[in-house]
Design a protein around this motif. Structure first.
Motif, PDB file in Angstrom:
ATOM      1  N   ARG A   1       0.824  -1.215   0.000  1.00 41.54           N
ATOM      2  CA  ARG A   1       0.000   0.000   0.000  1.00 41.54           C
ATOM      3  C   ARG A   1       0.853   1.257   0.000  1.00 41.54           C
ATOM      4  N   LEU A   2       2.006   1.189   0.668  1.00 43.35           N
ATOM      5  CA  LEU A   2       2.879   2.365   0.742  1.00 43.35           C
ATOM      6  C   LEU A   2       3.676   2.577  -0.538  1.00 43.35           C
ATOM      7  N   THR A   3       4.132   1.486  -1.155  1.00 44.12           N
ATOM      8  CA  THR A   3       5.040   1.604  -2.298  1.00 44.12           C
ATOM      9  C   THR A   3       4.337   1.582  -3.648  1.00 44.12           C
ATOM     10  N   ARG A   4       3.103   1.119  -3.667  1.00 44.98           N
ATOM     11  CA  ARG A   4       2.415   0.993  -4.960  1.00 44.98           C
ATOM     12  C   ARG A   4       1.030   1.620  -4.921  1.00 44.98           C
ATOM     13  N   ALA A   5       0.981   2.790  -4.334  1.00 44.31           N
ATOM     14  CA  ALA A   5      -0.296   3.476  -4.199  1.00 44.31           C
ATOM     15  C   ALA A   5      -0.925   3.782  -5.558  1.00 44.31           C
ATOM     16  N   ALA A   6      -0.097   4.184  -6.526  1.00 44.41           N
ATOM     17  CA  ALA A   6      -0.624   4.531  -7.853  1.00 44.41           C
ATOM     18  C   ALA A   6      -1.232   3.305  -8.539  1.00 44.41           C
ATOM     19  N   ASP A   7      -0.560   2.157  -8.424  1.00 48.47           N
ATOM     20  CA  ASP A   7      -1.098   0.931  -9.035  1.00 48.47           C
ATOM     21  C   ASP A   7      -2.389   0.500  -8.352  1.00 48.47           C
ATOM     22  N   LEU A   8      -2.450   0.656  -7.045  1.00 50.55           N
ATOM     23  CA  LEU A   8      -3.667   0.291  -6.329  1.00 50.55           C
ATOM     24  C   LEU A   8      -4.842   1.186  -6.732  1.00 50.55           C
ATOM     25  N   ALA A   9      -4.534   2.461  -6.996  1.00 54.83           N
ATOM     26  CA  ALA A   9      -5.583   3.371  -7.456  1.00 54.83           C
ATOM     27  C   ALA A   9      -6.101   2.925  -8.823  1.00 54.83           C
ATOM     28  N   LYS A  10      -5.192   2.477  -9.680  1.00 58.37           N
ATOM     29  CA  LYS A  10      -5.610   2.012 -11.005  1.00 58.37           C
ATOM     30  C   LYS A  10      -6.386   0.704 -10.919  1.00 58.37           C
ATOM     31  N   ALA A  11      -6.080  -0.093  -9.918  1.00 54.82           N
ATOM     32  CA  ALA A  11      -6.814  -1.344  -9.740  1.00 54.82           C
ATOM     33  C   ALA A  11      -8.282  -1.080  -9.446  1.00 54.82           C
ATOM     34  N   GLY A  12      -8.574   0.084  -8.844  1.00 59.06           N
ATOM     35  CA  GLY A  12      -9.957   0.422  -8.544  1.00 59.06           C
ATOM     36  C   GLY A  12     -10.600   1.325  -9.577  1.00 59.06           C
ATOM     37  N   ALA A  13      -9.853   1.655 -10.655  1.00 58.23           N
ATOM     38  CA  ALA A  13     -10.369   2.579 -11.667  1.00 58.23           C
ATOM     39  C   ALA A  13     -11.395   1.900 -12.570  1.00 58.23           C
ATOM     40  N   ARG A  14     -12.322   2.716 -13.074  1.00 57.25           N
ATOM     41  CA  ARG A  14     -13.377   2.191 -13.947  1.00 57.25           C
ATOM     42  C   ARG A  14     -13.379   2.829 -15.333  1.00 57.25           C
ATOM     43  N   THR A  15     -12.767   3.994 -15.483  1.00 58.05           N
ATOM     44  CA  THR A  15     -12.829   4.726 -16.747  1.00 58.05           C
ATOM     45  C   THR A  15     -11.434   5.125 -17.219  1.00 58.05           C
ATOM     46  N   ALA A  16     -11.375   5.537 -18.472  1.00 60.34           N
ATOM     47  CA  ALA A  16     -10.104   5.987 -19.054  1.00 60.34           C
ATOM     48  C   ALA A  16      -9.551   7.188 -18.306  1.00 60.34           C
ATOM     49  N   GLY A  17     -10.452   8.098 -17.875  1.00 62.75           N
ATOM     50  CA  GLY A  17     -10.006   9.276 -17.148  1.00 62.75           C
ATOM     51  C   GLY A  17      -9.345   8.939 -15.831  1.00 62.75           C
ATOM     52  N   GLU A  18      -9.772   7.848 -15.208  1.00 62.29           N
ATOM     53  CA  GLU A  18      -9.182   7.420 -13.946  1.00 62.29           C
ATOM     54  C   GLU A  18      -7.901   6.613 -14.152  1.00 62.29           C
ATOM     55  N   LEU A  19      -7.800   5.964 -15.289  1.00 62.43           N
ATOM     56  CA  LEU A  19      -6.649   5.097 -15.574  1.00 62.43           C
ATOM     57  C   LEU A  19      -5.483   5.818 -16.233  1.00 62.43           C
ATOM     58  N   MET A  20      -5.767   6.869 -16.963  1.00 62.48           N
ATOM     59  CA  MET A  20      -4.752   7.464 -17.841  1.00 62.48           C
ATOM     60  C   MET A  20      -3.587   8.070 -17.075  1.00 62.48           C
ATOM     61  N   THR A  21      -2.452   8.109 -17.767  1.00 61.52           N
ATOM     62  CA  THR A  21      -1.284   8.844 -17.296  1.00 61.52           C
ATOM     63  C   THR A  21      -1.396  10.265 -17.841  1.00 61.52           C
ATOM     64  N   ALA A  22      -1.364  11.245 -16.949  1.00 61.02           N
ATOM     65  CA  ALA A  22      -1.539  12.638 -17.369  1.00 61.02           C
ATOM     66  C   ALA A  22      -0.559  13.526 -16.592  1.00 61.02           C
ATOM     67  N   PRO A  23      -0.124  14.647 -17.196  1.00 59.24           N
ATOM     68  CA  PRO A  23      -0.432  15.051 -18.574  1.00 59.24           C
ATOM     69  C   PRO A  23       0.237  14.133 -19.581  1.00 59.24           C
ATOM     70  N   ALA A  24      -0.301  14.114 -20.776  1.00 60.94           N
ATOM     71  CA  ALA A  24       0.211  13.224 -21.808  1.00 60.94           C
ATOM     72  C   ALA A  24       1.560  13.692 -22.333  1.00 60.94           C
ATOM     73  N   LEU A  25       2.404  12.721 -22.647  1.00 57.81           N
ATOM     74  CA  LEU A  25       3.667  13.015 -23.321  1.00 57.81           C
ATOM     75  C   LEU A  25       3.363  13.057 -24.818  1.00 57.81           C
ATOM     76  N   THR A  26       3.568  14.214 -25.449  1.00 58.93           N
ATOM     77  CA  THR A  26       3.204  14.394 -26.853  1.00 58.93           C
ATOM     78  C   THR A  26       4.378  14.962 -27.648  1.00 58.93           C
ATOM     79  N   VAL A  27       4.166  15.071 -28.956  1.00 61.94           N
ATOM     80  CA  VAL A  27       5.172  15.657 -29.834  1.00 61.94           C
ATOM     81  C   VAL A  27       4.453  16.492 -30.877  1.00 61.94           C
ATOM     82  N   ARG A  28       5.105  17.555 -31.332  1.00 62.67           N
ATOM     83  CA  ARG A  28       4.513  18.411 -32.358  1.00 62.67           C
ATOM     84  C   ARG A  28       4.716  17.793 -33.735  1.00 62.67           C
ATOM     85  N   ALA A  29       3.805  18.091 -34.648  1.00 61.94           N
ATOM     86  CA  ALA A  29       3.900  17.553 -36.005  1.00 61.94           C
ATOM     87  C   ALA A  29       5.128  18.065 -36.746  1.00 61.94           C
TER      88      ALA A  29
END
Length: 244
Positions: free
Chosen positions: A74-102
């Motif tokens: 619980r202490l070392t993998r809090a982010a993974d545990l949060a994703k284990a309880g996620a139901r939607t893309a908004g809850e699962l996604m890594t943000a902000p997104a790593l992007t590149v310009r055209a």
């Protein structure tokens, strides 16, 4: 045009499968399997990229399905545990997104992928709106360039400007992306520059540079040794005899 580097817009995929923030967990899993991709961008209603959901983001739900995590987990993998309880893309996604310009170069995109250890990047415009996606395999397209095209660019954009008046014609040959430059030049200080610029040409795998300085003439300047190799016509006869 020779000498103009390709940009991400030249190689990116323009038709992109994307998700809304409210996309349910099972729809994400279905999309990843159907389209055989490792990650999907998550967009707002204006098609701006909010984040990215990867297959790895879905795995904690299966990993922590059985049993209750111990205190250390619980202490070392809090982010993974949060994703284990996620139901939607908004809850699962890594943000902000790593992007590149055209308009970014392929080298810039490659450096970003290598630095952050990702396999693909959403491509966005000035306002963050999704325009495409670029993958590692897309960046490798430059190495499909024909040897003849590479040779022409090296001659025109590098060899001719750096060595406009060589003592003898210079040779540029390319085989399987490996560039070999031969001949004599007046200023050997520019040879490292030629190698560096040639290596930066898109599609070049490696550079084999055999450029040397002008021939020496011992009869005109006796303090300088002849630079001909292998005991050729210009070699010092005394040295040739002493080596036998």
């Amino acid at each position: 045009m020779y000498g103009t580097p390709h940009t991400v817009s030249d190689v990116m995929t323009r038709t992109v499968v994307a998700l809304s923030g409210g996309a349910p967990f099972k729809d994400i899993a279905k999309a990843i399997r159907r389209w055989q991709v490792s990650a999907l961008p998550v967009l707002d209603e204006d098609r701006r990229v909010l984040g990215v959901v990867s297959a790895a983001d879905l795995l904690p739900k299966e990993e922590f399905r059985d049993g209750t995590p111990d205190r250390y987990t619980r202490l070392t993998r809090a982010a993974d545990l949060a994703k284990a309880g996620a139901r939607t893309a908004g809850e699962l996604m890594t943000a902000p997104a790593l992007t590149v310009r055209a308009d970014a170069t392929l080298a810039q995109a490659a450096r970003t992928m290598a630095r952050y250890g990702v396999k693909r990047l959403p491509v966005v415009d000035d306002t963050g709106v999704l325009r495409g996606i670029v993958s590692r395999s897309d960046l490798l397209q430059v190495f499909l360039r024909e040897d003849a095209d590479i040779a022409q660019e090296v001659r025109r954009e590098i060899v001719a400007p750096l060595f406009p008046d060589p003592p003898e014609p210079l040779g540029v040959r390319v085989r399987d992306g490996v560039v070999r430059i031969t001949g004599r030049v007046r200023d050997t200080a520019l040879v490292p520059v030629a190698v560096r610029l040639t290596r930066a040409v898109e599609g070049v795998v490696d550079v084999d540079c055999a450029l040397t300085g002008p021939r020496r003439h011992p009869d005109l300047d006796p303090d300088l040794p002849d630079t001909d190799d292998g005991g050729g016509a210009g070699a010092d006869p005394q040295k040739a005899r002493s080596s036998q």
